[in-house]
Design an enzyme around this catalytic site. Sequence first.
Site, PDB file in Angstrom:
ATOM      1  N   ASP A 300       0.830  -1.208   0.000  1.00 55.52           N
ATOM      2  CA  ASP A 300       0.000   0.000   0.000  1.00 55.52           C
ATOM      3  C   ASP A 300       0.863   1.256   0.000  1.00 55.52           C
ATOM      4  O   ASP A 300       1.853   1.343   0.730  1.00 55.52           O
ATOM      5  CB  ASP A 300      -0.882  -0.029   1.261  1.00 55.52           C
ATOM      6  CG  ASP A 300      -1.787   1.188   1.355  1.00 55.52           C
ATOM      7  OD1 ASP A 300      -2.612   1.360   0.449  1.00 55.52           O
ATOM      8  OD2 ASP A 300      -1.653   1.958   2.318  1.00 55.52           O
ATOM      9  N   GLU A 342       1.122  -0.710  -5.146  1.00 60.05           N
ATOM     10  CA  GLU A 342       0.054   0.261  -5.338  1.00 60.05           C
ATOM     11  C   GLU A 342       0.717   1.624  -5.452  1.00 60.05           C
ATOM     12  O   GLU A 342       0.886   2.358  -4.489  1.00 60.05           O
ATOM     13  CB  GLU A 342      -0.929   0.253  -4.164  1.00 60.05           C
ATOM     14  CG  GLU A 342      -2.186   1.069  -4.452  1.00 60.05           C
ATOM     15  CD  GLU A 342      -2.370   2.299  -3.562  1.00 60.05           C
ATOM     16  OE1 GLU A 342      -3.273   3.101  -3.852  1.00 60.05           O
ATOM     17  OE2 GLU A 342      -1.622   2.480  -2.590  1.00 60.05           O
TER      18      GLU A 342
HETATM   19  C1  GLC Z   1      -3.851   3.596  -0.362  1.00 62.52           C
HETATM   20  C2  GLC Z   1      -5.224   3.007  -0.210  1.00 62.52           C
HETATM   21  C3  GLC Z   1      -6.159   4.073   0.203  1.00 62.52           C
HETATM   22  C4  GLC Z   1      -5.694   4.674   1.481  1.00 62.52           C
HETATM   23  C5  GLC Z   1      -4.243   5.121   1.386  1.00 62.52           C
HETATM   24  C6  GLC Z   1      -3.691   5.336   2.748  1.00 62.52           C
HETATM   25  O1  GLC Z   1      -3.790   4.492  -1.391  1.00 62.52           O
HETATM   26  O2  GLC Z   1      -5.612   2.373  -1.377  1.00 62.52           O
HETATM   27  O3  GLC Z   1      -7.461   3.598   0.315  1.00 62.52           O
HETATM   28  O4  GLC Z   1      -6.473   5.782   1.791  1.00 62.52           O
HETATM   29  O5  GLC Z   1      -3.421   4.137   0.816  1.00 62.52           O
HETATM   30  O6  GLC Z   1      -3.496   4.102   3.383  1.00 62.52           O
HETATM   31  C1  GLC Z   2      -2.804   6.921  -3.187  1.00 63.70           C
HETATM   32  C2  GLC Z   2      -2.628   7.875  -4.354  1.00 63.70           C
HETATM   33  C3  GLC Z   2      -3.785   8.778  -4.496  1.00 63.70           C
HETATM   34  C4  GLC Z   2      -4.974   8.067  -3.980  1.00 63.70           C
HETATM   35  C5  GLC Z   2      -4.827   7.954  -2.506  1.00 63.70           C
HETATM   36  C6  GLC Z   2      -5.924   7.178  -1.870  1.00 63.70           C
HETATM   37  O1  GLC Z   2      -1.603   6.469  -2.699  1.00 63.70           O
HETATM   38  O2  GLC Z   2      -1.450   8.569  -4.406  1.00 63.70           O
HETATM   39  O3  GLC Z   2      -3.978   9.156  -5.813  1.00 63.70           O
HETATM   40  O4  GLC Z   2      -6.100   8.772  -4.285  1.00 63.70           O
HETATM   41  O5  GLC Z   2      -3.613   7.420  -2.169  1.00 63.70           O
HETATM   42  O6  GLC Z   2      -7.115   7.690  -2.232  1.00 63.70           O
END
Ligand code: GLC
Ligand code: GLC
Length: 655
Positions: A300, A342
């Site tokens: 993540d 991600e």
């Molecule tokens: C990732 C997750 C998102 C979350 C963020 C912080 O982007 O997909 O849902 O808000 O990380 O953990």
């Molecule tokens: C992610 C991305 C961003 C995304 C968020 C979770 O790591 O950088 O674009 O929207 O965290 O919503």
Amino acid sequence: MNVSNEKSNYADLSFEAELTLKRLKPQLKQFWETTDELQPSIDAFNSRLDEYWPDLFNLLFQLYGTRYDFFYHLGEILLTCGRAWNNRDDELRQVDQKRIYDKDWFQSESLVGGALYVDLFSENLGKLREHISYFKKMGITYLHLMPLFAVRPGNNDGGYAISNYRSVDPRIGTIADLKGLADDLRESGIVLVLDFVFNHTSDDHLWAMKAQAGDPEFQQYYYIFPDRAMPDRYEETLREIFPTVRRGNFTWHDGMESWVWTTFNSFQWDLNYSNPAVFNAMVGEMLFLANTGVDILRLDAVAFIWKQMGTGCENLPHAHTVIQAVNTVSRIAAPGLLFKSEAIVHPDEVVKYISPEESQISYNPTLMALLWESLATRKVDLLRQSLSHRHKLPTHTTWVNYLRCHDDIGWTFDDADAEVVGINGYNHRQFLNKFYTGQFPDSFARGIPFQHNEQTGDMRISGTMASLAGLEMAVEEGDDDKKAAAISRILLLYGVTLSIGGIPLLYMGEEWGMMNDYDFIKDPAKAGDTRWVHRPKMKWEYLDNLEDDGAIRNQIFSSLVKMIKLRKQTPAFSGLTMELVSSGNNHILSYVRQSNGNRILVLANFSDNPRKITGNALRTAGLGRFFKNLLSDEVVATSEDLVLEPYELMWLNRD
Ligand code: GLC
Ligand code: GLC
């Protein structure tokens, strides 16, 4: 902080690695003596250790080599690996063994993914086990469970504010339930994917609590500053990820009278990976998760894990070094495990996380964004331009192709790609935001803004696939033609992600055309985050009634299931290799997939008008005289031009 050792004084690091291992091995031997581990499996561990140690040492040396306590931490990391291997079940070890020799197991056309929140889908893990038959019916063979660990009370960012990585949220179940589910899934041939939320912990994680109680050892686990001096300097070059939550990237903590680095919500404390104790502790948590029976860990928020003054603190070289080190640890202690990154960032950066040594699998946010872009513009030139040089990946790696997920849509295409096809990136993003929030004339979409930054004008989009593709509006207007168009759009997008190369991933609920659920604002813990609009509860009653009232749902569901089945029967859809071919038409995306002697031409008409592709273009694409559309079973001759209906998709096989 940010200790690094780019310029090492050691002429021959591999010799130092070897010497260090020799010095550390007695410690490990002592450990094995306290266990009941049998010699052959100690030998297997040791042989992997010998193989991967030079790499691991090198990576950790870059991160922590100048620390006076480097050697101590290396010993601890080694013991973490040993303990994890010792705790690894025989069944998982067998999977490890198989995957060491079958490095490309995840490239199979039989892999089709689904992602879900356990509580929203089936309430808890026990009931989820009862729904395995549903996954089988759909053909899902890869199941991503959204974070299901113990979280802070109240807002927990959809599970991404974890207070204990080793315990399941009691509302969802227990670790024993998770292991039981993993066993059942393995038996059913379904791969299990879980999140490893390693950029931050919740503010009520034990480490954060100790930090709050004033323990300096644990204050070093995070980025904590007594005043604004450092935060202000960092802020000069940082972006804001959640600007509507709080301005900037730091949160004042009354108890500690300090500022804490919080990239996301104020209760998500960024971990300090420049501290080797954090690396070791998190690797311990990672291996614990691996041993519950997870096949793939979703890494993540990878972009944010390393900070360096004067930079954007995203995608830094040492972020890659940390992930590579995590990966190398798993090669030693849980060799069957894979990682999915991600990184929802610029496509040039996304690709840097992808390699067998870092993340073997990655979300494909650019394809996702550009499929929606094509749907809005009815044109495929930007999509083609991007695919032409961005689809290919190193061997033994692949994309996860998705359309919607639990997060928002951000328009992360490359401005230079846009320029090539005469599009101004900034203006185009403004257009797309307008289009998908339904503010553009004739827009069919019902999205809502996420994290609108008034200052920069930046915005992302929330909304379910069906609502963004026009179904919500069509149903509301009771317009059958619009309903049909929306369904065609949905199936068109599926048809591309199922065939273009990589692992298709559905966000569960999509399969029955789930629409936006505006009730999220009634829950104070969710009201401030519009992503909840596309995270509704599974409505099983809909599926019981697929026959009559559920005509739309039935159509989406059964067409999708049919496509999934076809994908799995089509060897050309394995792997990643994809060749764009010219359709002679800016509305039709066309590409060839070829594998194991099987060759498929995919045609996808993104226009709301019928569009033609000439027989000549088809013959040039190598179709021969006759071909069959796998999706309709029709046989067509290439002596004539071919007309694709609005939003029509074809999977053409040379007959
Ligand atoms: C990732 C997750 C998102 C979350 C963020 C912080 O982007 O997909 O849902 O808000 O990380 O953990
Ligand atoms: C992610 C991305 C961003 C995304 C968020 C979770 O790591 O950088 O674009 O929207 O965290 O919503």
